[in-house]
Motif scaffolding. Structure first.
Motif, PDB file in Angstrom:
ATOM      1  N   VAL A   1       0.838  -1.207   0.000  1.00  0.00           N
ATOM      2  CA  VAL A   1       0.000   0.000   0.000  1.00  0.00           C
ATOM      3  C   VAL A   1       0.872   1.255   0.000  1.00  0.00           C
ATOM      4  CG1 VAL A   1      -1.632   1.346   1.398  1.00  0.00           C
ATOM      5  CG2 VAL A   1      -1.980  -1.108   1.087  1.00  0.00           C
ATOM      6  N   SER A   2       2.040   1.171   0.628  1.00  0.00           N
ATOM      7  CA  SER A   2       2.928   2.332   0.702  1.00  0.00           C
ATOM      8  C   SER A   2       3.278   2.870  -0.679  1.00  0.00           C
ATOM      9  CB  SER A   2       4.208   1.957   1.452  1.00  0.00           C
ATOM     10  OG  SER A   2       5.103   3.046   1.505  1.00  0.00           O
TER      11      SER A   2
ATOM     12  N   ASN B   1       1.368   2.156  -3.466  1.00  0.00           N
ATOM     13  CA  ASN B   1       0.155   2.322  -4.288  1.00  0.00           C
ATOM     14  C   ASN B   1      -1.058   2.399  -3.369  1.00  0.00           C
ATOM     15  OD1 ASN B   1      -1.785   2.418  -6.256  1.00  0.00           O
ATOM     16  ND2 ASN B   1      -0.961   0.716  -7.435  1.00  0.00           N
ATOM     17  N   PRO B   2      -1.328   3.594  -2.798  1.00  0.00           N
ATOM     18  CA  PRO B   2      -2.401   3.723  -1.802  1.00  0.00           C
ATOM     19  C   PRO B   2      -3.798   3.834  -2.389  1.00  0.00           C
ATOM     20  CG  PRO B   2      -1.314   5.830  -2.098  1.00  0.00           C
ATOM     21  CD  PRO B   2      -0.580   4.848  -2.965  1.00  0.00           C
TER      22      PRO B   2
ATOM     23  N   ALA C   1      -5.189  -1.109  -3.853  1.00  0.00           N
ATOM     24  CA  ALA C   1      -4.817  -1.696  -2.570  1.00  0.00           C
ATOM     25  C   ALA C   1      -5.641  -2.955  -2.292  1.00  0.00           C
ATOM     26  CB  ALA C   1      -5.016  -0.686  -1.447  1.00  0.00           C
TER      27      ALA C   1
ATOM     28  N   SER D   1       1.863   6.167   3.501  1.00  0.00           N
ATOM     29  CA  SER D   1       2.268   5.965   2.116  1.00  0.00           C
ATOM     30  C   SER D   1       3.570   6.707   1.826  1.00  0.00           C
ATOM     31  CB  SER D   1       1.174   6.457   1.163  1.00  0.00           C
ATOM     32  OG  SER D   1       1.648   6.507  -0.168  1.00  0.00           O
TER      33      SER D   1
ATOM     34  N   SER E   1      -1.404   8.838   5.388  1.00  0.00           N
ATOM     35  CA  SER E   1      -2.250   7.801   4.798  1.00  0.00           C
ATOM     36  C   SER E   1      -3.154   8.459   3.761  1.00  0.00           C
ATOM     37  CB  SER E   1      -3.098   7.126   5.886  1.00  0.00           C
ATOM     38  OG  SER E   1      -4.085   8.041   6.371  1.00  0.00           O
TER      39      SER E   1
END
Length: 484
Positions: free
Chosen positions: A426-427, A429-430, A435, A467, A474
């Motif tokens: 996720v970091s 591609n948030p 996700a 992210s 976030s």
């Protein structure tokens, strides 16, 4: 096959991590040879299919099996040394597609040597029943509590250093501000570099301390002290152990038998680390290292100058910039798998948990998105995260862990590993849909069918996870900043 390295692997049974083998095999051997070595170490009969996955993906379509190692050649044609297997890197080994025996195979160290003809299991004291009738049959007393015997090594500092890769020794020379010597008369570069290092270090005992992390120096003092050190302690400090080996202070040849050899110099430096002057210095250094590690993990990539300013928030006295860079940041890049990256556009130097390609992508996306600055953290928040871990930063991860254990059938360690893998994805591609798709794929890799409850928890975690693209914010926090 002279000149190839000897590889030492730790092979853990994934369902019961306390069941493991330490296996040594020549670097000129193939993955297929490693496959047979693992089977022999665990006393399996070689009668089923298998696959190695560098990405640790269950039934990895890009994995390496008996016919293809991913390069179009069979394992018998490509040796381990040419696979690019990095120190501390873990591959998944899956054996017997019906019963699905899964092992984590981690490269613990490499040593210079000659072809030893065959592999050997350097630790074979645990038994693994292949097809137990009941869960109780798995229960074994963990040997991680086994005390390690610390002995005086007969090997010299120079001989141990000479086993290391010449590029590693060049890094040590540069770290100490030394010129790289020329290797004459066909001498091995590693031997020449090791001799140059020793000439300088023997004349200035405190110079070696510039190579020690706080955590590393304190653990070295413990090895020579009265405190009992267990095999589990050593496994938790493998990066530090590798650091001592690179500096010629320890002999790890018998680590699989819970024996560590300290060279004469290793004992001297261990005593130095235990002195009150250095003990206090190392404790403070370790505290700053923990803070730095936390910040880099949250931001993904951050300018060294910004990290310096953040660490100063936690100091009564202002840190010297050079001491911070040379004594904290540069050592993190040298020993702890962080990447030091200079952005040519801005001229800024970054410290990151990502590789160079990923850092370049992150910096490009930050410019595209227009993120104005890093997410700020007060001192109290940072101390709470250090004390209580990820749930302080991502509250919903507790619920995800509970769900993975109750519905997914995973133990705590496995569920945490899965959750952290998701957070790392996720970091980079948030975006919510991306996700969720990554979360589903991860669950499938672990053999878990995602239901509505799990998917809802994945969405919550993705919304709260920091992210790298958003500089520690976030996706939900960033939406609030934008008033969305």
């Amino acid at each position: 096959m002279e000149g190839t390295k000897v590889y030492t692997f730790m092979v853990r049974f994934r369902d019961k991590p306390q069941v493991f083998r330490m296996i040594q095999i020549d670097g000129g051997k193939s993955l297929e040879d490693l496959h047979y070595a693992i089977l022999e170490a665990f006393d399996f009969t070689p009668e089923h299919s298998y696959i190695f996955s560098r990405n640790q993906v269950f039934y990895d379509p890009k994995g390496c099996d008996a016919s293809d190692n991913g390069s179009g050649k069979t394992e018998n044609e490509v040796c381990l040394e040419k696979l690019g297997w990095e120190l501390k890197e873990t591959w998944l080994y899956l054996y017997d597609f019906d019963n699905e025996w899964m092992f984590d195979v981690t490269l613990m160290k490499t040593e210079g040597g000659q072809d030893q003809g065959s592999s050997q299991a350097v630790r074979k004291k645990r038994e693994l029943e292949k097809y137990p009738d009941s869960e109780e049959d798995w229960e074994e007393e963990s040997e991680f509590d086994k005390p390690v015997e610390v002995v005086c090594s007969r090997k010299s500092m120079k001989s141990i250093m000479g086993q290391r890769d010449e590029e590693e020794l060049k890094k040590l020379l540069k770290k100490l501000g030394m010129e790289i010597p020329e290797a004459e008369n066909r001498k091995k570069k590693a031997d020449v570099y090791a001799a140059a290092l020793i000439d300088v270090l023997e004349g200035d005992k405190e110079l070696m301390m510039k190579l020690f992390t706080g955590r590393g120096g304190r653990f070295l003092a413990g090895l020579a002290g009265e405190r009992t050190v267990t095999l589990g302690d050593c496994m938790m400090h493998m990066k530090e152990m590798d650091m001592y080996h690179a500096c010629g202070l320890v002999d790890l040849g018998n680590i699989g038998d819970a024996v560590i050899g300290l060279t004469k110099e290793g004992r001297e430096y261990a005593a130095l680390c235990g002195q009150e002057k250095w003990k206090a210095c190392l404790e403070e250094k370790e505290r700053l290292e923990k803070l730095l590690s936390l910040l880099v993990d949250i931001y993904g990539a951050a300018e060294v100058g910004y990290l310096y300013s953040m660490l100063n928030m936690y100091q009564e006295d202002t840190l010297d910039p050079d001491e911070f860079y040379e004594g904290i940041a540069a050592l993190a890049a040298l020993w702890n798998d962080y990447t030091e990256f200079r952005d040519e556009d801005s001229g800024q130097t970054y410290l990151s948990i990502l590789d160079r390609e990923e850092i370049a992508y992150v910096l490009k996306q930050r410019k595209r998105i227009g993120v104005k600055g890093y997410k700020p953290f007060c001192r109290e928040k940072m101390e709470a995260i250090l004390e209580n871990g990820v749930p302080v930063l991502i509250p919903s991860v507790r619920r995800l862990l509970d769900c993975l254990q109750t519905s997914g059938g995973l133990d705590y360690d496995a569920s945490m590993m899965l959750a952290m893998s998701f957070v790392q994805e996720v970091s980079l591609n948030p975006a919510p849909e991306a996700a969720l798709a990554m979360g589903r794929e991860l669950l499938e890799d672990w053999g878990i069918e995602p239901d509505d409850n799990v998917e809802e928890l994945l969405k919550l975690v993705a919304g709260e996870a920091p992210s790298a693209l958003l500089m520690g914010y976030s996706i939900e926090e960033y939406k609030k900043l934008l008033g969305i």
